[in-house]
Motif scaffolding. Structure first.
Motif, PDB file in Angstrom:
ATOM      1  N   ASN A   1     -59.857  21.272  19.334  1.00 12.29           N
ATOM      2  CA  ASN A   1     -58.931  20.364  18.671  1.00 12.29           C
ATOM      3  C   ASN A   1     -57.925  19.847  19.691  1.00 12.29           C
ATOM      4  OD1 ASN A   1     -57.719  22.806  19.017  1.00 12.29           O
ATOM      5  ND2 ASN A   1     -56.750  22.875  17.033  1.00 12.29           N
ATOM      6  N   VAL A   2     -57.880  18.541  19.843  1.00 10.85           N
ATOM      7  CA  VAL A   2     -56.998  17.916  20.807  1.00 10.85           C
ATOM      8  C   VAL A   2     -55.617  17.786  20.186  1.00 10.85           C
ATOM      9  CG1 VAL A   2     -56.616  15.829  22.161  1.00 10.85           C
ATOM     10  CG2 VAL A   2     -58.929  16.671  21.801  1.00 10.85           C
ATOM     11  N   ASN A   3     -54.596  18.100  20.966  1.00 10.87           N
ATOM     12  CA  ASN A   3     -53.226  17.967  20.491  1.00 10.87           C
ATOM     13  C   ASN A   3     -52.868  16.493  20.454  1.00 10.87           C
ATOM     14  OD1 ASN A   3     -50.569  18.202  19.820  1.00 10.87           O
ATOM     15  ND2 ASN A   3     -49.934  19.104  21.761  1.00 10.87           N
ATOM     16  N   ARG A   4     -52.772  15.927  19.262  1.00  9.35           N
ATOM     17  CA  ARG A   4     -52.463  14.510  19.118  1.00  9.35           C
ATOM     18  C   ARG A   4     -51.034  14.297  18.652  1.00  9.35           C
ATOM     19  NH1 ARG A   4     -57.644  11.159  18.202  1.00  9.35           N
ATOM     20  NH2 ARG A   4     -59.132  12.543  19.119  1.00  9.35           N
ATOM     21  N   ARG A   5     -50.193  15.291  18.757  1.00  3.48           N
ATOM     22  CA  ARG A   5     -48.800  15.164  18.363  1.00  3.48           C
ATOM     23  C   ARG A   5     -47.941  14.965  19.605  1.00  3.48           C
ATOM     24  NH1 ARG A   5     -46.943  18.729  13.403  1.00  3.48           N
ATOM     25  NH2 ARG A   5     -48.297  17.774  11.889  1.00  3.48           N
ATOM     26  N   GLN A   6     -48.121  13.832  20.254  1.00 11.25           N
ATOM     27  CA  GLN A   6     -47.426  13.578  21.499  1.00 11.25           C
ATOM     28  C   GLN A   6     -46.025  13.014  21.253  1.00 11.25           C
ATOM     29  OE1 GLN A   6     -49.684  11.053  24.055  1.00 11.25           O
ATOM     30  NE2 GLN A   6     -48.796  11.920  25.887  1.00 11.25           N
ATOM     31  N   TYR A   7     -45.913  12.077  20.311  1.00  7.79           N
ATOM     32  CA  TYR A   7     -44.633  11.428  20.004  1.00  7.79           C
ATOM     33  C   TYR A   7     -44.435  11.426  18.494  1.00  7.79           C
ATOM     34  CZ  TYR A   7     -45.553   9.595  24.664  1.00  7.79           C
ATOM     35  OH  TYR A   7     -45.857   9.476  25.989  1.00  7.79           O
ATOM     36  N   TYR A   8     -43.179  11.263  18.081  1.00  9.22           N
ATOM     37  CA  TYR A   8     -42.867  11.228  16.653  1.00  9.22           C
ATOM     38  C   TYR A   8     -42.145   9.928  16.334  1.00  9.22           C
ATOM     39  CZ  TYR A   8     -41.219  12.670  12.061  1.00  9.22           C
ATOM     40  OH  TYR A   8     -40.985  12.738  10.719  1.00  9.22           O
ATOM     41  N   ASP A   9     -42.643   9.180  15.352  1.00  8.92           N
ATOM     42  CA  ASP A   9     -42.020   7.952  14.888  1.00  8.92           C
ATOM     43  C   ASP A   9     -41.150   8.290  13.687  1.00  8.92           C
ATOM     44  OD1 ASP A   9     -41.303   5.477  13.908  1.00  8.92           O
ATOM     45  OD2 ASP A   9     -43.309   4.614  14.100  1.00  8.92           O
ATOM     46  N   GLU A  10     -39.817   8.235  13.864  1.00  6.62           N
ATOM     47  CA  GLU A  10     -38.906   8.635  12.796  1.00  6.62           C
ATOM     48  C   GLU A  10     -38.946   7.669  11.622  1.00  6.62           C
ATOM     49  OE1 GLU A  10     -35.003   9.340  14.284  1.00  6.62           O
ATOM     50  OE2 GLU A  10     -35.672  10.914  15.651  1.00  6.62           O
ATOM     51  N   ARG A  11     -39.140   6.399  11.879  1.00  6.57           N
ATOM     52  CA  ARG A  11     -39.192   5.414  10.781  1.00  6.57           C
ATOM     53  C   ARG A  11     -40.385   5.665   9.875  1.00  6.57           C
ATOM     54  NH1 ARG A  11     -37.971  -0.238  13.849  1.00  6.57           N
ATOM     55  NH2 ARG A  11     -35.901   0.326  14.593  1.00  6.57           N
ATOM     56  N   ALA A  12     -41.543   5.893  10.490  1.00  2.00           N
ATOM     57  CA  ALA A  12     -42.761   6.102   9.703  1.00  2.00           C
ATOM     58  C   ALA A  12     -42.908   7.558   9.274  1.00  2.00           C
ATOM     59  CB  ALA A  12     -43.993   5.682  10.505  1.00  2.00           C
ATOM     60  N   GLY A  13     -42.204   8.460   9.954  1.00  2.00           N
ATOM     61  CA  GLY A  13     -42.337   9.880   9.640  1.00  2.00           C
ATOM     62  C   GLY A  13     -43.687  10.451  10.023  1.00  2.00           C
ATOM     63  N   ARG A  14     -44.284   9.899  11.081  1.00  2.00           N
ATOM     64  CA  ARG A  14     -45.624  10.311  11.511  1.00  2.00           C
ATOM     65  C   ARG A  14     -45.651  10.527  13.019  1.00  2.00           C
ATOM     66  NH1 ARG A  14     -49.687   5.806   9.389  1.00  2.00           N
ATOM     67  NH2 ARG A  14     -51.187   7.273  10.220  1.00  2.00           N
ATOM     68  N   TYR A  15     -46.622  11.322  13.452  1.00  2.00           N
ATOM     69  CA  TYR A  15     -46.849  11.548  14.874  1.00  2.00           C
ATOM     70  C   TYR A  15     -47.858  10.533  15.393  1.00  2.00           C
ATOM     71  CZ  TYR A  15     -44.429  16.005  14.678  1.00  2.00           C
ATOM     72  OH  TYR A  15     -43.482  16.980  14.542  1.00  2.00           O
ATOM     73  N   TYR A  16     -47.726  10.178  16.665  1.00  2.00           N
ATOM     74  CA  TYR A  16     -48.693   9.316  17.316  1.00  2.00           C
ATOM     75  C   TYR A  16     -48.882   9.770  18.755  1.00  2.00           C
ATOM     76  CZ  TYR A  16     -44.651   6.841  19.319  1.00  2.00           C
ATOM     77  OH  TYR A  16     -43.507   6.525  19.982  1.00  2.00           O
ATOM     78  N   TYR A  17     -49.911   9.242  19.396  1.00  2.00           N
ATOM     79  CA  TYR A  17     -50.212   9.630  20.771  1.00  2.00           C
ATOM     80  C   TYR A  17     -50.687   8.429  21.567  1.00  2.00           C
ATOM     81  CZ  TYR A  17     -55.148   9.605  19.442  1.00  2.00           C
ATOM     82  OH  TYR A  17     -56.387   9.231  19.020  1.00  2.00           O
ATOM     83  N   TYR A  18     -50.658   8.563  22.876  1.00  2.00           N
ATOM     84  CA  TYR A  18     -51.098   7.517  23.795  1.00  2.00           C
ATOM     85  C   TYR A  18     -52.446   7.908  24.379  1.00  2.00           C
ATOM     86  CZ  TYR A  18     -51.289   4.509  27.903  1.00  2.00           C
ATOM     87  OH  TYR A  18     -51.687   3.612  28.855  1.00  2.00           O
ATOM     88  N   ASP A  19     -53.411   6.998  24.272  1.00  2.00           N
ATOM     89  CA  ASP A  19     -54.729   7.224  24.846  1.00  2.00           C
ATOM     90  C   ASP A  19     -54.798   6.493  26.181  1.00  2.00           C
ATOM     91  OD1 ASP A  19     -57.382   7.954  25.208  1.00  2.00           O
ATOM     92  OD2 ASP A  19     -58.140   6.259  24.040  1.00  2.00           O
ATOM     93  N   SER A  20     -54.843   7.232  27.272  1.00  2.00           N
ATOM     94  CA  SER A  20     -54.815   6.612  28.601  1.00  2.00           C
ATOM     95  C   SER A  20     -56.103   5.853  28.906  1.00  2.00           C
ATOM     96  CB  SER A  20     -54.561   7.666  29.672  1.00  2.00           C
ATOM     97  OG  SER A  20     -55.570   8.647  29.641  1.00  2.00           O
ATOM     98  N   ARG A  21     -57.196   6.216  28.271  1.00  2.00           N
ATOM     99  CA  ARG A  21     -58.456   5.510  28.525  1.00  2.00           C
ATOM    100  C   ARG A  21     -58.427   4.088  27.988  1.00  2.00           C
ATOM    101  NH1 ARG A  21     -62.451  10.165  26.575  1.00  2.00           N
ATOM    102  NH2 ARG A  21     -60.673  10.441  25.237  1.00  2.00           N
ATOM    103  N   SER A  22     -57.890   3.917  26.787  1.00  2.00           N
ATOM    104  CA  SER A  22     -57.847   2.577  26.197  1.00  2.00           C
ATOM    105  C   SER A  22     -56.521   1.871  26.454  1.00  2.00           C
ATOM    106  CB  SER A  22     -58.082   2.666  24.691  1.00  2.00           C
ATOM    107  OG  SER A  22     -57.001   3.337  24.061  1.00  2.00           O
ATOM    108  N   GLY A  23     -55.486   2.624  26.826  1.00  2.00           N
ATOM    109  CA  GLY A  23     -54.178   2.028  27.050  1.00  2.00           C
ATOM    110  C   GLY A  23     -53.450   1.668  25.769  1.00  2.00           C
ATOM    111  N   ARG A  24     -53.829   2.300  24.660  1.00  2.00           N
ATOM    112  CA  ARG A  24     -53.235   1.978  23.360  1.00  2.00           C
ATOM    113  C   ARG A  24     -52.652   3.233  22.719  1.00  2.00           C
ATOM    114  NH1 ARG A  24     -56.780  -1.436  19.542  1.00  2.00           N
ATOM    115  NH2 ARG A  24     -54.749  -1.446  18.553  1.00  2.00           N
ATOM    116  N   TYR A  25     -51.815   2.996  21.708  1.00  2.00           N
ATOM    117  CA  TYR A  25     -51.216   4.071  20.925  1.00  2.00           C
ATOM    118  C   TYR A  25     -51.960   4.199  19.603  1.00  2.00           C
ATOM    119  CZ  TYR A  25     -47.325   4.120  24.162  1.00  2.00           C
ATOM    120  OH  TYR A  25     -46.556   4.241  25.286  1.00  2.00           O
TER     121      TYR A  25
END
Length: 113
Positions: A81-105
């Motif tokens: 299981n890959v840790n996908r809780r890299q950043y937290y968006d307080e407005r949305a109340g959700r976690y997101y992550y950056y994928d270096s291969r695609s260059g997208r969040y």
């Protein structure tokens, strides 16, 4: 013997305080410190009575185990299981992550952010 233990613990604390890149380094430093302490105690009481040798062996084993544990927590070293809780968006109340291969969040569930 006490000076050796204090020095090893001090080095472990300083090394763990200086790491800023993730779980691998922190866990390796912590594992080395705990391994050195346990190795010194065991080495002093078993066999030839060499606390220094026990501390060195314990630090090497503890550091290795700690590094693998930290690497798995970061999503590498064969972790399923890959840790996908890299950043937290307080407005949305959700976690997101950056994928270096695609260059997208992406959101934690894999949908584009």
């Amino acid at each position: 013997m006490n000076k050796t233990l204090i020095a090893l613990l001090g080095v472990g604390v300083l090394a763990s305080a200086c790491t800023a890149t993730g779980n691998t380094e922190r866990n390796a430093a912590g594992g080395a410190a705990l391994g050195a302490l346990a190795g010194a105690v065991v080495g002093n009481n078993v066999g030839g009575g060499s606390a220094t040798t026990g501390a060195l062996v314990g630090a090497a084993l503890g550091g290795s185990v700690g590094a693998v544990k930290g690497c798995r927590e970061d999503g590498g070293c064969g972790a399923t299981n890959v840790n996908r809780r890299q950043y937290y968006d307080e407005r949305a109340g959700r976690y997101y992550y950056y994928d270096s291969r695609s260059g997208r969040y992406y959101w934690e569930d894999g949908s584009p952010r």
